[in-house]
Scaffold this motif. Structure first.
Motif, PDB file in Angstrom:
ATOM      1  N   ASN A 108       7.537   5.582 -33.963  1.00  0.00           N
ATOM      2  CA  ASN A 108       8.467   5.858 -35.060  1.00  0.00           C
ATOM      3  C   ASN A 108       9.863   5.285 -34.779  1.00  0.00           C
ATOM      4  O   ASN A 108      10.595   4.934 -35.707  1.00  0.00           O
ATOM      5  N   GLN A 109      10.197   5.164 -33.519  1.00  0.00           N
ATOM      6  CA  GLN A 109      11.509   4.586 -33.179  1.00  0.00           C
ATOM      7  C   GLN A 109      11.563   3.088 -33.485  1.00  0.00           C
ATOM      8  O   GLN A 109      12.631   2.488 -33.471  1.00  0.00           O
ATOM      9  N   SER A 110      10.405   2.494 -33.737  1.00  0.00           N
ATOM     10  CA  SER A 110      10.362   1.080 -34.132  1.00  0.00           C
ATOM     11  C   SER A 110      10.028   0.923 -35.610  1.00  0.00           C
ATOM     12  O   SER A 110       9.682  -0.170 -36.061  1.00  0.00           O
ATOM     13  N   ARG A 111      10.107   2.006 -36.350  1.00  0.00           N
ATOM     14  CA  ARG A 111       9.734   1.930 -37.775  1.00  0.00           C
ATOM     15  C   ARG A 111      10.607   0.886 -38.470  1.00  0.00           C
ATOM     16  O   ARG A 111      11.821   0.864 -38.284  1.00  0.00           O
ATOM     17  N   GLY A 112       9.951   0.012 -39.255  1.00  0.00           N
ATOM     18  CA  GLY A 112      10.673  -1.041 -39.958  1.00  0.00           C
ATOM     19  C   GLY A 112      10.807  -2.322 -39.154  1.00  0.00           C
ATOM     20  O   GLY A 112      11.157  -3.369 -39.701  1.00  0.00           O
ATOM     21  N   MET A 113      10.509  -2.266 -37.864  1.00  0.00           N
ATOM     22  CA  MET A 113      10.620  -3.473 -37.034  1.00  0.00           C
ATOM     23  C   MET A 113       9.287  -4.215 -37.013  1.00  0.00           C
ATOM     24  O   MET A 113       8.231  -3.593 -36.963  1.00  0.00           O
ATOM     25  N   PRO A 114       9.314  -5.561 -37.077  1.00  0.00           N
ATOM     26  CA  PRO A 114       8.054  -6.311 -37.143  1.00  0.00           C
ATOM     27  C   PRO A 114       7.286  -6.312 -35.825  1.00  0.00           C
ATOM     28  O   PRO A 114       7.881  -6.389 -34.749  1.00  0.00           O
ATOM     29  N   ILE A 115       5.963  -6.243 -35.952  1.00  0.00           N
ATOM     30  CA  ILE A 115       5.069  -6.360 -34.790  1.00  0.00           C
ATOM     31  C   ILE A 115       5.230  -7.755 -34.207  1.00  0.00           C
ATOM     32  O   ILE A 115       5.287  -8.747 -34.939  1.00  0.00           O
ATOM     33  N   LYS A 116       5.308  -7.810 -32.887  1.00  0.00           N
ATOM     34  CA  LYS A 116       5.512  -9.108 -32.244  1.00  0.00           C
ATOM     35  C   LYS A 116       4.773  -9.135 -30.911  1.00  0.00           C
ATOM     36  O   LYS A 116       5.340  -8.841 -29.868  1.00  0.00           O
ATOM     37  N   VAL A 117       3.487  -9.442 -30.960  1.00  0.00           N
ATOM     38  CA  VAL A 117       2.724  -9.543 -29.719  1.00  0.00           C
ATOM     39  C   VAL A 117       2.277 -10.985 -29.519  1.00  0.00           C
ATOM     40  O   VAL A 117       2.076 -11.722 -30.476  1.00  0.00           O
ATOM     41  N   ASN A 118       2.158 -11.363 -28.276  1.00  0.00           N
ATOM     42  CA  ASN A 118       1.850 -12.757 -27.957  1.00  0.00           C
ATOM     43  C   ASN A 118       0.894 -12.808 -26.767  1.00  0.00           C
ATOM     44  O   ASN A 118       1.262 -13.225 -25.687  1.00  0.00           O
ATOM     45  N   PRO A 119      -0.339 -12.364 -26.989  1.00  0.00           N
ATOM     46  CA  PRO A 119      -1.264 -12.253 -25.853  1.00  0.00           C
ATOM     47  C   PRO A 119      -1.835 -13.606 -25.442  1.00  0.00           C
ATOM     48  O   PRO A 119      -1.852 -14.539 -26.250  1.00  0.00           O
ATOM     49  N   PRO A 120      -2.317 -13.710 -24.212  1.00  0.00           N
ATOM     50  CA  PRO A 120      -2.969 -14.948 -23.784  1.00  0.00           C
ATOM     51  C   PRO A 120      -4.244 -15.207 -24.589  1.00  0.00           C
ATOM     52  O   PRO A 120      -4.955 -14.267 -24.956  1.00  0.00           O
ATOM     53  N   ALA A 121      -4.487 -16.495 -24.857  1.00  0.00           N
ATOM     54  CA  ALA A 121      -5.575 -16.888 -25.755  1.00  0.00           C
ATOM     55  C   ALA A 121      -6.930 -16.353 -25.318  1.00  0.00           C
ATOM     56  O   ALA A 121      -7.739 -15.947 -26.156  1.00  0.00           O
ATOM     57  N   GLU A 122      -7.183 -16.303 -24.012  1.00  0.00           N
ATOM     58  CA  GLU A 122      -8.543 -15.939 -23.600  1.00  0.00           C
ATOM     59  C   GLU A 122      -8.855 -14.477 -23.942  1.00  0.00           C
ATOM     60  O   GLU A 122      -9.979 -14.161 -24.311  1.00  0.00           O
ATOM     61  N   LYS A 123      -7.851 -13.603 -23.881  1.00  0.00           N
ATOM     62  CA  LYS A 123      -8.078 -12.198 -24.258  1.00  0.00           C
ATOM     63  C   LYS A 123      -8.253 -12.078 -25.769  1.00  0.00           C
ATOM     64  O   LYS A 123      -9.100 -11.340 -26.272  1.00  0.00           O
ATOM     65  N   LEU A 124      -7.393 -12.813 -26.470  1.00  0.00           N
ATOM     66  CA  LEU A 124      -7.414 -12.769 -27.927  1.00  0.00           C
ATOM     67  C   LEU A 124      -8.770 -13.227 -28.470  1.00  0.00           C
ATOM     68  O   LEU A 124      -9.304 -12.640 -29.408  1.00  0.00           O
ATOM     69  N   ASP A 125      -9.314 -14.264 -27.837  1.00  0.00           N
ATOM     70  CA  ASP A 125     -10.568 -14.829 -28.329  1.00  0.00           C
ATOM     71  C   ASP A 125     -11.725 -13.837 -28.237  1.00  0.00           C
ATOM     72  O   ASP A 125     -12.610 -13.844 -29.092  1.00  0.00           O
ATOM     73  N   ILE A 126     -11.702 -12.982 -27.221  1.00  0.00           N
ATOM     74  CA  ILE A 126     -12.784 -11.992 -27.103  1.00  0.00           C
ATOM     75  C   ILE A 126     -12.692 -11.011 -28.268  1.00  0.00           C
ATOM     76  O   ILE A 126     -13.682 -10.681 -28.909  1.00  0.00           O
ATOM     77  N   GLY A 127     -11.460 -10.568 -28.583  1.00  0.00           N
ATOM     78  CA  GLY A 127     -11.255  -9.645 -29.695  1.00  0.00           C
ATOM     79  C   GLY A 127     -11.589 -10.295 -31.034  1.00  0.00           C
ATOM     80  O   GLY A 127     -12.180  -9.666 -31.915  1.00  0.00           O
ATOM     81  N   ARG A 128     -11.222 -11.563 -31.156  1.00  0.00           N
ATOM     82  CA  ARG A 128     -11.500 -12.280 -32.399  1.00  0.00           C
ATOM     83  C   ARG A 128     -13.002 -12.360 -32.639  1.00  0.00           C
ATOM     84  O   ARG A 128     -13.482 -12.117 -33.753  1.00  0.00           O
TER      85      ARG A 128
END
Ligand code: HEC
Ligand code: HEC
Length: 226
Positions: A108-128
């Motif tokens: 809630n302390q970040s309410r209104g602030m945009p999500i900004k994550v930048n994970p390494p591609a190999e982790k992201l690809d498993i989730g994708r």
């Protein structure tokens, strides 16, 4: 040829700009509840979280503003969610009121602030891959509902893009606050798919991809949902 390239670039931009919060698909009643801190039932958890934070965390931490926009993060090759960080000194049980309250208070302390994550591609690809894989007796992937059919009706529901930016969220059906994991599990249950355990790699990879996909959407915790 050039014309097509420009067109492709434009389409890529609109796809990016098309991220829409679940709030846009919610009924007027739910939007009204979420908009008012006095009426939003999720604020009870945020208030409880503030109390717990003062008791258990304030000796080391002051402000948590902006912190929620950076999670899940990948640390030493492991996916770390905001909830995992909240549990880093005391192992609150998954879905416990304490864990939900503290996580909601911090997000809630970040309410209104945009999500900004930048994970390494190999982790992201498993989730994708998990996101686009068919599962359960219904043999559907997350993308079938939340990418190909958002805006359409499914029974009494309007399908949203399945964005994670309001979690933990208060769900009327649960009569309480619940985590993003719980919401994802509800979708898996609906597909008659196997439910991975809380905090398992499979869940974390899927969460990481969902949040990365939501980059730029403002955090809304505590969202109110049906
Ligand atoms: C004894 C000191 C101490 C206490 C008590 C403590 N923390 Fe932490 N916390 C730290 C330190 C040091 C870090 C940075 C290292 C890390 O990320 O693990 C941290 C990191 C975090 C982060 C990540 C912050 C960021 O900027 O990414 C969160 C969230 C967090 N703590 C939540 C909590 C919560 C919630 C409690 C109370 C239940 C708590 N902590 C209690 C010392 C503490
Ligand atoms: C058969 C269609 C269907 C499939 C497949 C499906 N969901 Fe959902 N999902 C829903 C419905 C219905 C809701 C509630 C209304 C809405 O927000 O779309 C929902 C809600 C959500 C939400 C909450 C959105 C919000 O704003 O509160 C998330 C997150 C989500 N789904 C993730 C997933 C993930 C991850 C998968 C794949 C494991 C998945 N869903 C598969 C139907 C589906």
């Amino acid at each position: 040829m050039r014309k097509y390239l420009v067109l492709a670039a434009l389409l890529a931009c609109t796809a990016e700009a098309q991220n829409r919060s679940g709030l846009e698909f919610a009924s007027e009643e739910i939007r009204r509840l979420q908009a008012s801190d006095a009426e939003n039932p999720g604020m009870l958890w945020v208030d409880q979280g503030a109390k717990l934070f003062a008791q258990k965390c304030a000796s080391c931490h002051i402000s948590m503003k902006g912190v929620a926009t950076r999670y899940p993060a990948v640390e030493n090759g492991r996916i770390v969610t905001l909830e995992a960080k909240v549990r880093h000194k005391e192992a609150f049980a998954y879905e416990s009121d304490e864990l939900l309250a503290l996580t909601a208070y911090i997000a809630n302390q970040s309410r209104g602030m945009p999500i900004k994550v930048n994970p390494p591609a190999e982790k992201l690809d498993i989730g994708r891959k998990a996101y686009y894989s068919r599962r359960g007796q219904m043999n559907l992937a997350c993308a079938h509902c939340h990418e190909q059919n958002w805006g359409k009706h499914l029974g009494a529901e309007t399908l949203s893009q399945g964005q994670p930016n309001g979690y933990p969220a208060y769900r009327l059906e649960w009569q309480k606050m619940g985590s993003l994991e719980r919401r994802i599990r509800a979708c898996m249950f609906g597909l008659h798919a196997e439910l991975p355990p809380y905090g398992s790699d499979t869940m974390l990879e899927l969460e990481l991809f969902l949040v990365w996909r939501a980059n730029g959407l403002p955090i809304e915790t505590p969202a109110v949902r049906r």
